[in-house]
Structures are given as structure tokens and as C-alpha cells.
Design a protein around this motif. Sequence first.
Motif, PDB file in Angstrom:
ATOM      1  N   GLY A 162       0.791  -1.221   0.000  1.00 44.70           N
ATOM      2  CA  GLY A 162       0.000   0.000   0.000  1.00 44.70           C
ATOM      3  C   GLY A 162       0.820   1.265   0.000  1.00 44.70           C
ATOM      4  O   GLY A 162       0.435   2.274   0.610  1.00 44.70           O
ATOM      5  N   GLY A 163       1.982   1.220  -0.678  1.00 42.26           N
ATOM      6  CA  GLY A 163       2.830   2.399  -0.748  1.00 42.26           C
ATOM      7  C   GLY A 163       3.687   2.617   0.476  1.00 42.26           C
ATOM      8  O   GLY A 163       4.388   3.633   0.558  1.00 42.26           O
ATOM      9  N   GLN A 164       3.670   1.701   1.425  1.00 42.42           N
ATOM     10  CA  GLN A 164       4.470   1.841   2.628  1.00 42.42           C
ATOM     11  C   GLN A 164       5.496   0.724   2.720  1.00 42.42           C
ATOM     12  O   GLN A 164       5.198  -0.432   2.391  1.00 42.42           O
ATOM     13  CB  GLN A 164       3.585   1.823   3.880  1.00 42.42           C
ATOM     14  CG  GLN A 164       2.635   3.004   3.986  1.00 42.42           C
ATOM     15  CD  GLN A 164       1.843   2.979   5.271  1.00 42.42           C
ATOM     16  OE1 GLN A 164       1.839   1.986   5.978  1.00 42.42           O
ATOM     17  NE2 GLN A 164       1.165   4.077   5.573  1.00 42.42           N
ATOM     18  N   GLN A 165       6.680   1.066   3.163  1.00 46.91           N
ATOM     19  CA  GLN A 165       7.747   0.080   3.326  1.00 46.91           C
ATOM     20  C   GLN A 165       7.505  -0.748   4.580  1.00 46.91           C
ATOM     21  O   GLN A 165       7.221  -0.203   5.649  1.00 46.91           O
ATOM     22  CB  GLN A 165       9.096   0.785   3.405  1.00 46.91           C
ATOM     23  CG  GLN A 165      10.269  -0.152   3.641  1.00 46.91           C
ATOM     24  CD  GLN A 165      11.588   0.573   3.680  1.00 46.91           C
ATOM     25  OE1 GLN A 165      11.849   1.425   2.834  1.00 46.91           O
ATOM     26  NE2 GLN A 165      12.415   0.263   4.654  1.00 46.91           N
TER      27      GLN A 165
END
Length: 447
Positions: A189-192
Motif C-alpha cells: 500500500g505504498g508503505q515500506q
Amino acid sequence: MSFRNRIADFIAGTPQSSAAIEPTPNDAATPVIKNEVDQTPITEIVRGSDAWHRLFGPGSSAGLPVPTVSSALTSTAVYACTNLISTAIMALPLNLFKVDISNGERDRQFNDDLIWVLNEEMSARWAASAGWEFLSCSMLFEGDAFALIERDRAGRPIGLTPAHPGRVNVCCTTDGSRLVYDVAPEWFGGQQVGSRRIVDQDDMVHVPGWGFDGRRGLSPLRSALRNAGAVAIASQEYAGRFYANNARPDYALQTDSGLGKEKVQELREQIDEHHNGVANSHRPMILHSGLKVAQNWQISPIDMQLLESRQFQVEEIARAYGVPPFMIGHNEKTTSWGSGVEGMGKAFVRYTLRQYLHKFEVELNRKLFRTASRIVEFDTSDLERADFQTLMTALRAGVGRAGEPQIMSQNEARAILRLNKADGGDKVGFNPGQAMPEPKQPEGQQS
């Protein structure tokens, strides 16, 4: 050389000199990379990487782009081959054996935590079935399968976490004696999620495909399927456009009066709007301004051979994966793999699956156990099982039918049929109806 010294040598020999090593909370022996300057990942396109091949590598000999995983899966032949192999491996149980290295006899183990890991749950996020399917697909598409080994504080393996080949960069120590794996963090979701890790080869299950060069195996997408896969995708797209136009051959419109560019463009748009697509099939064309159909060409020989060329691509792709075409629904030609399900199942295991199963077994044995006294082995008996009548005939012969020598106990035969043990069924010896051998006469004594 200690593990930390090997990692220090590895870091010193790479451009990542600004990164610091610190142990993870779960395993002090497994370091991770922590960038002290910026946590934003920087994409590196280096020679030999997947990104490098996609941007600068050669295409197919026909000038078509090399297939990617997503584009290759649009070909039903590629999908069927990879689905057949990966799901077959996923469904095979893994048995654990304790081996007596003095005589080679094996004793199957049932009370071991690794049995649960290998057959039910690789880790908290990965069911074993999903894990084996993912690892198999990694080999079939990218040429390598990777899974990080999770260990307890005593160093015992307690789980496996599959990693996408695109996240793993395979390197060597400075002396070239061992492999080290640079594992990039995951993104959801776009997060590391997680951190970059440097993993020694003892803590990474690495199963390369065919053509292993000491670091990576050959990717089928960039080797065997470079042309066959690219042509199959191109012919599939051509067929889609052809049939979207109602499989209508080309035609020409002519008129004696001159038409300007705007009028020609308007005419093209009207034809595309009212006569292209299945929904507009069989609609009459209204011609005006002196327009008439000059010629209505028949379907060209190239278009007529479209289906034949697509069938040939199915055989090409099946050949690349070692799968007989009839097993993916291509039934136009006969097979020499036998006529019965048993014969075809045995041939599939022997000539297609065995190369993958053996590589998985060898890698698991050397990374999880480090000893010849414990091994894992895939159980392929379900795929090779005979029909019921043939199986029962073989088992009856094994337990000593009609006075034949008994080579297995009744409980061993019942285990093959997945039946519970019977009291007194573990004995192996001569049957009551079997002729006993005559005792030898003492020397010098005549009967």
C-alpha cells in the motif's frame, strides 16, 4: 572466518559503505542494513539485474519485447504449464526421515515441528501450500526461488518466509567462497514494511533453475520464452484485434469526387463508430457522395493460418517447460507417454517434476539439517498410483499371495491404502500355505 567478518568484507566491497549493520531483534546472527541518511529506497539499475534486462537487454529475434510475468500469463499456454507444475508440487506432501548412516535404513518421523512448517504453515503469513506454489512459480518465471530461514535462539529452523526474486540481489563474499543475499524490504500500500537485510547463504533457501552460474539460474522468460512467448503474446493480441473487428477482411471505398482531409477523417470515424466491434456486426453501410465499395478482399492466407500458428506456439511453450501438450488441453497429436492415467502420471513425475523436486529436496536438506542423518522427501505416490485393481493385485503379491514369498507386512500394505494398523499385522515371514524349505542334512549323513 566468522559470519560478522564475512558480512563486513561484503559491505566493504560494495558501494553501500554508508550503511551500518545492526542485528535484528529476533535473531542476533542475522544483520540488516540501516541507512543513516535517508530511508527512501533508491532504485539501482545494474548490469545483470532484472531492471537492466528489461530496459537495455535485447528483445526477441522478431523485435518484440521480452515477456514479463504479467504479459506471459496472458498466454493460456504459459498459464496452463506453470499452473500445472506449481500446483502439482504444492499438493505433494513432504515426509521427514531419520537415516541410519551406517546402513542407510530410513525411519519416517511423525513428531517433528518441521513437518508442520513444510506441510501446513511455513510462517505466520505463509501457508505451506501458498509458499510452495509461490516458490515453484518463482523458478518457472524468474529462474530462482528464495525463502528466508527463520531460526530460534538455538539456531534451529522454525519457519520459512518466501521472498520474490526481484527483491533479492545475489552477491559473493570477497574471497568468492560463499554467497550473500541482499534482500530489499517489501512494500504494501505504498508503505515500506521491514528493513533491508543482508543474509548469509546458511539462512537462505535458494533453489536455482536450469543454467545456474554460481549466482542465479536462467530465467525462462528471458531465455526459452524470449521468442516463443513474445510471438504467442503478439499473435494473441493480433487475434483479439482481428475478431474485435468481426474477423472482417479489408475493403476499399472509392469515389470519383475528391474528398478533403477533414471529410476522409470524418468518414473513418463514422466507419469505426458504426461498423467496428461485435455489437455492430451485420449493420448495413450507408454510402453517399458517390462512394462505393471498390473491392471486398477475402481473408488472407496469413489470417487463415492464424489458428495454426497459435497452435504451434502452444507446442513451443509446452516444450520449453517440459510439459506434454495433452496435459494442458492440446489434444491434436498423440502421445508416447502411455494410454493409462498411471503411465502418464509416472512420466509426468519422472520427466517434468523430478528436476524441480530434487532441487528443493537437496537445498532443504543442506540448509535445514546440515547432516545426512535427517532428510526430507516429496511423496509422489498419489501421482503414480495405479488403478484400484492393479494396486490390490500388487499388494496381494507383496503380502504373500498363493504361497509367494512375503516381502511386506499387512500393516505396510494397509498404510499404502491409508488404513489403520491391524493387530498382529507387522509380521513378515512365510505364509502358512507357503512351502517351507527343506532342512539341510548334516555332512556324512544320508537320508
